[in-house]
Design a protein around this motif. Structure first.
Motif, PDB file in Angstrom:
ATOM      1  N   VAL A 162       0.838  -1.208   0.000  1.00 51.95           N
ATOM      2  CA  VAL A 162       0.000   0.000   0.000  1.00 51.95           C
ATOM      3  C   VAL A 162       0.870   1.254   0.000  1.00 51.95           C
ATOM      4  O   VAL A 162       0.594   2.220  -0.727  1.00 51.95           O
ATOM      5  CB  VAL A 162      -0.943  -0.018   1.228  1.00 51.95           C
ATOM      6  CG1 VAL A 162      -1.643   1.326   1.389  1.00 51.95           C
ATOM      7  CG2 VAL A 162      -1.974  -1.132   1.077  1.00 51.95           C
ATOM      8  N   ALA A 163       1.921   1.257   0.807  1.00 46.29           N
ATOM      9  CA  ALA A 163       2.796   2.432   0.889  1.00 46.29           C
ATOM     10  C   ALA A 163       3.447   2.737  -0.444  1.00 46.29           C
ATOM     11  O   ALA A 163       3.632   3.902  -0.815  1.00 46.29           O
ATOM     12  CB  ALA A 163       3.861   2.207   1.959  1.00 46.29           C
ATOM     13  N   LEU A 164       3.786   1.703  -1.197  1.00 47.79           N
ATOM     14  CA  LEU A 164       4.453   1.907  -2.484  1.00 47.79           C
ATOM     15  C   LEU A 164       3.467   2.186  -3.605  1.00 47.79           C
ATOM     16  O   LEU A 164       3.639   3.130  -4.379  1.00 47.79           O
ATOM     17  CB  LEU A 164       5.290   0.662  -2.825  1.00 47.79           C
ATOM     18  CG  LEU A 164       6.507   0.413  -1.938  1.00 47.79           C
ATOM     19  CD1 LEU A 164       7.015  -1.000  -2.120  1.00 47.79           C
ATOM     20  CD2 LEU A 164       7.609   1.405  -2.254  1.00 47.79           C
ATOM     21  N   PHE A 165       2.419   1.360  -3.699  1.00 46.69           N
ATOM     22  CA  PHE A 165       1.519   1.449  -4.853  1.00 46.69           C
ATOM     23  C   PHE A 165       0.608   2.669  -4.777  1.00 46.69           C
ATOM     24  O   PHE A 165       0.351   3.330  -5.788  1.00 46.69           O
ATOM     25  CB  PHE A 165       0.682   0.179  -4.957  1.00 46.69           C
ATOM     26  CG  PHE A 165      -0.140   0.095  -6.216  1.00 46.69           C
ATOM     27  CD1 PHE A 165       0.455  -0.194  -7.428  1.00 46.69           C
ATOM     28  CD2 PHE A 165      -1.509   0.322  -6.186  1.00 46.69           C
ATOM     29  CE1 PHE A 165      -0.299  -0.267  -8.588  1.00 46.69           C
ATOM     30  CE2 PHE A 165      -2.269   0.260  -7.340  1.00 46.69           C
ATOM     31  CZ  PHE A 165      -1.663  -0.045  -8.551  1.00 46.69           C
ATOM     32  N   PHE A 166       0.112   2.981  -3.583  1.00 48.48           N
ATOM     33  CA  PHE A 166      -0.845   4.080  -3.446  1.00 48.48           C
ATOM     34  C   PHE A 166      -0.188   5.409  -3.058  1.00 48.48           C
ATOM     35  O   PHE A 166      -0.596   6.459  -3.536  1.00 48.48           O
ATOM     36  CB  PHE A 166      -1.921   3.718  -2.416  1.00 48.48           C
ATOM     37  CG  PHE A 166      -2.835   2.630  -2.858  1.00 48.48           C
ATOM     38  CD1 PHE A 166      -3.888   2.881  -3.723  1.00 48.48           C
ATOM     39  CD2 PHE A 166      -2.645   1.327  -2.435  1.00 48.48           C
ATOM     40  CE1 PHE A 166      -4.742   1.872  -4.144  1.00 48.48           C
ATOM     41  CE2 PHE A 166      -3.486   0.305  -2.839  1.00 48.48           C
ATOM     42  CZ  PHE A 166      -4.536   0.569  -3.702  1.00 48.48           C
ATOM     43  N   PHE A 167       0.817   5.357  -2.193  1.00 52.34           N
ATOM     44  CA  PHE A 167       1.423   6.590  -1.701  1.00 52.34           C
ATOM     45  C   PHE A 167       2.754   6.920  -2.356  1.00 52.34           C
ATOM     46  O   PHE A 167       3.255   8.032  -2.219  1.00 52.34           O
ATOM     47  CB  PHE A 167       1.621   6.516  -0.183  1.00 52.34           C
ATOM     48  CG  PHE A 167       0.344   6.565   0.595  1.00 52.34           C
ATOM     49  CD1 PHE A 167      -0.252   7.786   0.886  1.00 52.34           C
ATOM     50  CD2 PHE A 167      -0.271   5.402   1.018  1.00 52.34           C
ATOM     51  CE1 PHE A 167      -1.438   7.834   1.604  1.00 52.34           C
ATOM     52  CE2 PHE A 167      -1.459   5.444   1.733  1.00 52.34           C
ATOM     53  CZ  PHE A 167      -2.047   6.662   2.023  1.00 52.34           C
ATOM     54  N   LEU A 395      -3.078  10.458  -2.126  1.00 55.34           N
ATOM     55  CA  LEU A 395      -3.381   9.056  -2.390  1.00 55.34           C
ATOM     56  C   LEU A 395      -3.871   8.899  -3.824  1.00 55.34           C
ATOM     57  O   LEU A 395      -4.907   9.445  -4.202  1.00 55.34           O
ATOM     58  CB  LEU A 395      -4.437   8.555  -1.409  1.00 55.34           C
ATOM     59  CG  LEU A 395      -4.766   7.062  -1.443  1.00 55.34           C
ATOM     60  CD1 LEU A 395      -3.531   6.250  -1.135  1.00 55.34           C
ATOM     61  CD2 LEU A 395      -5.878   6.742  -0.446  1.00 55.34           C
ATOM     62  N   THR A 396      -3.112   8.170  -4.634  1.00 57.29           N
ATOM     63  CA  THR A 396      -3.470   7.931  -6.035  1.00 57.29           C
ATOM     64  C   THR A 396      -3.348   6.449  -6.335  1.00 57.29           C
ATOM     65  O   THR A 396      -2.796   5.679  -5.543  1.00 57.29           O
ATOM     66  CB  THR A 396      -2.557   8.718  -6.992  1.00 57.29           C
ATOM     67  OG1 THR A 396      -1.197   8.250  -6.837  1.00 57.29           O
ATOM     68  CG2 THR A 396      -2.599  10.204  -6.716  1.00 57.29           C
ATOM     69  N   VAL A 397      -3.848   6.062  -7.479  1.00 59.72           N
ATOM     70  CA  VAL A 397      -3.730   4.668  -7.913  1.00 59.72           C
ATOM     71  C   VAL A 397      -3.473   4.652  -9.420  1.00 59.72           C
ATOM     72  O   VAL A 397      -4.050   5.450 -10.168  1.00 59.72           O
ATOM     73  CB  VAL A 397      -5.010   3.872  -7.573  1.00 59.72           C
ATOM     74  CG1 VAL A 397      -6.231   4.446  -8.296  1.00 59.72           C
ATOM     75  CG2 VAL A 397      -4.826   2.401  -7.897  1.00 59.72           C
ATOM     76  N   SER A 398      -2.588   3.784  -9.838  1.00 59.12           N
ATOM     77  CA  SER A 398      -2.332   3.604 -11.262  1.00 59.12           C
ATOM     78  C   SER A 398      -3.468   2.791 -11.867  1.00 59.12           C
ATOM     79  O   SER A 398      -3.776   1.692 -11.386  1.00 59.12           O
ATOM     80  CB  SER A 398      -0.998   2.885 -11.489  1.00 59.12           C
ATOM     81  OG  SER A 398       0.078   3.669 -11.035  1.00 59.12           O
ATOM     82  N   SER A 399      -4.075   3.328 -12.906  1.00 58.41           N
ATOM     83  CA  SER A 399      -5.227   2.662 -13.518  1.00 58.41           C
ATOM     84  C   SER A 399      -5.017   2.562 -15.022  1.00 58.41           C
ATOM     85  O   SER A 399      -4.661   3.559 -15.671  1.00 58.41           O
ATOM     86  CB  SER A 399      -6.506   3.440 -13.213  1.00 58.41           C
ATOM     87  OG  SER A 399      -7.610   2.879 -13.888  1.00 58.41           O
ATOM     88  N   PRO A 400      -5.217   1.387 -15.596  1.00 61.09           N
ATOM     89  CA  PRO A 400      -5.065   1.260 -17.056  1.00 61.09           C
ATOM     90  C   PRO A 400      -6.263   1.828 -17.789  1.00 61.09           C
ATOM     91  O   PRO A 400      -7.395   1.798 -17.296  1.00 61.09           O
ATOM     92  CB  PRO A 400      -4.964  -0.254 -17.244  1.00 61.09           C
ATOM     93  CG  PRO A 400      -5.791  -0.820 -16.133  1.00 61.09           C
ATOM     94  CD  PRO A 400      -5.568   0.110 -14.959  1.00 61.09           C
ATOM     95  N   VAL A 401      -6.012   2.355 -18.960  1.00 57.96           N
ATOM     96  CA  VAL A 401      -7.099   2.735 -19.866  1.00 57.96           C
ATOM     97  C   VAL A 401      -7.518   1.461 -20.588  1.00 57.96           C
ATOM     98  O   VAL A 401      -6.747   0.916 -21.386  1.00 57.96           O
ATOM     99  CB  VAL A 401      -6.628   3.812 -20.856  1.00 57.96           C
ATOM    100  CG1 VAL A 401      -7.748   4.145 -21.840  1.00 57.96           C
ATOM    101  CG2 VAL A 401      -6.184   5.064 -20.102  1.00 57.96           C
ATOM    102  N   LEU A 402      -8.697   0.947 -20.268  1.00 59.94           N
ATOM    103  CA  LEU A 402      -9.094  -0.378 -20.737  1.00 59.94           C
ATOM    104  C   LEU A 402      -9.081  -0.499 -22.252  1.00 59.94           C
ATOM    105  O   LEU A 402      -8.769  -1.558 -22.803  1.00 59.94           O
ATOM    106  CB  LEU A 402     -10.486  -0.721 -20.191  1.00 59.94           C
ATOM    107  CG  LEU A 402     -10.593  -0.835 -18.663  1.00 59.94           C
ATOM    108  CD1 LEU A 402     -12.008  -1.178 -18.246  1.00 59.94           C
ATOM    109  CD2 LEU A 402      -9.603  -1.848 -18.124  1.00 59.94           C
ATOM    110  N   SER A 403      -9.401   0.595 -22.923  1.00 52.16           N
ATOM    111  CA  SER A 403      -9.424   0.541 -24.390  1.00 52.16           C
ATOM    112  C   SER A 403      -8.035   0.401 -24.991  1.00 52.16           C
ATOM    113  O   SER A 403      -7.896   0.101 -26.171  1.00 52.16           O
ATOM    114  CB  SER A 403     -10.095   1.800 -24.949  1.00 52.16           C
ATOM    115  OG  SER A 403      -9.377   2.969 -24.549  1.00 52.16           O
TER     116      SER A 403
END
Length: 447
Positions: A162-167, A395-403
């Motif tokens: 969580v500390a690495l991926f989100f913060f 607090l962010t999250v890496s999200s793929p563009v599904l298309s």
């Protein structure tokens, strides 16, 4: 008593130097995918296939390397080489982890310096990324099963992820925090059930004067090229570059990505060694070569030598610059291992310190899971964006563009997973198959 004599009883026979050389040469040539893939490859080859080192010794070495500046996978290779082959084994393993990638990087840098183009590399290495992703996933599964045996350790791993991926916290800070948590928990009486080494299994205590003399000798070896450059009146930019990367080698926590922005700023704005955008091209080259990703720094050295030491010939000058940067960057890793590993090995007999290192192991699982997810998103999707969850907390999250999903990459990933998990094929056949499949897809225009 050699380092290997203290190894656990379940491991196989001690390898000869020729056997060690052959195995690490193969690992060095196939170590794609950054530290997660490289650690996973070494675990599979050295722990499970060759059985040169036990699971506990592998993780103990990895814990130490994760705390050091510099490329942790190369340091791990050096540590294991030292364990099974002494100083000579450590030097052979560490060098073979670097040299294949360095030779490829010099060749690609020469092509780039002459033609200023890197797009042709995409097809050649398209399939490799999908295969390496499977290796990373396998490493997470195997390490998780064997290390996360208590709720406390599973909590440490979850916290690290969580500390690495989100913060986006620096992973050395996360790993250090895990070690402190394990130490405090052990001091309070919560000691995990660890296979502690007995006194007969531990290396002899090093005499302080001998340890200091050895350290000073290695530091002199590290800085010898700088004295040689001054003595030969080499271009001032080469000496300045060597000094700069020597300093960087001591603070490169977090790998190449962590220092890339700072190196680019100094190289472009302060010294004018590179033009804007060339560092990004160098990173693209480094991502398609075996070995540590921090080899991207040798790309900087090549361009400096190519432009500043042309009196030797542009290619020879570039190669000299690349080798100087590699020397400044990687020799400290050998120093950290040869100076510190004997002391770290003795900690295997200390319950409290072993508990702290066990917590670090749990955090490393979270680190590798974060790397696996980040790597997977960028392999399987062409576009990944950062989405804010709680902006006030960052607090962010890496999200793929599904298309933007890459169906060819997904297909190769599934196929390589099937070959590796179902048919138990070795790493070499799977990597070669995916490399040629990716090249064929690229040449056919399907990707």
């Amino acid at each position: 008593m050699t380092a290997f004599d203290g190894a656990d009883s379940q491991v196989g026979t001690r390898p000869t130097l020729s056997e060690l050389t052959g195995v690490f040469a193969r690992i060095g040539c196939l170590s794609f995918g950054g530290p997660a893939g490289q650690i996973g490859m070494m675990h599979r080859s050295l722990v499970e296939e060759k059985r040169w080192i036990s699971e506990e010794r592998f993780l103990h070495a990895l814990n130490y390397c994760m705390l050091l500046p510099g490329p942790e996978a190369q340091q791990l290779a050096t540590y294991i080489g030292w364990l099974v082959g002494g100083i000579r084994g450590g030097i052979i393993a560490g060098l073979l982890f670097i040299l294949p990638g360095l030779f490829v990087m010099i060749g690609l840098s020469a092509a780039y310096a002459i033609w200023q183009e890197t797009a042709w590399l995409d097809g050649l290495f398209f399939g490799l990324k999908a295969a390496v992703l499977v290796i990373v996933v396998e490493a997470v599964i195997r390490l998780g099963r064997k290390t996360l045996k208590t709720g406390f350790l599973r909590g440490i791993a979850a916290f690290a992820f969580v500390a690495l991926f989100f913060f986006g916290l620096p992973f050395p800070l996360v790993v250090l925090g895990a070690g402190i948590a394990g130490f405090v928990a052990a001091r309070m009486g919560d000691k995990p059930d660890l296979p502690l080494a007995q006194s007969a299994d531990l290396p002899e205590k090093r005499r302080p004067l001998r340890a200091v003399a050895s350290l000073l000798l290695w530091i002199a070896v590290w800085q010898a090229p700088l004295l040689l450059l001054w003595a030969l009146s080499a271009p001032e930019s080469l000496a300045a570059m060597f000094s700069f990367f020597s300093r960087m080698a001591l603070v490169t926590f977090g790998g190449a990505y962590a220092v890339l922005a700072y190196v680019a700023q100094v190289a472009v704005e302060d010294h004018g060694w590179l033009r804007a955008g060339e560092m990004v091209d160098g990173l693209a080259l480094a991502e398609t070569t075996p070995g540590p990703l921090v080899l991207v720094l040798s790309f900087v050295g090549f361009l400096v030598g190519f432009r500043e030491a042309s009196g030797l010939g542009v290619i020879a000058g570039g190669a000299l610059g690349a080798v100087l940067v590699a020397w400044a960057t990687f020799v400290p890793s050998f120093i950290f291992i040869f100076a510190g590993a004997p002391f770290i090995e003795r900690l295997r007999g200390n319950a409290v310190m072993s508990a702290a290192l066990s917590a670090i192991t749990a955090a490393v699982v979270g680190v590798i899971l974060n790397l696996a997810l980040w790597f997977g998103l960028h392999v399987l999707f062409a576009e990944v964006v950062k989405l804010p969850i709680v902006p006030s907390l960052g607090l962010t999250v890496s999200s793929p563009v599904l298309s933007s999903i890459d169906l060819a990459a997904v297909a190769l990933f599934i196929l390589s997973a099937f070959l590796l998990f179902r048919f138990r094929l070795g790493l070499v056949p799977v990597l070669l198959f995916c490399a040629f499949a990716g090249l064929a897809l690229r040449l056919s225009g399907l990707v």
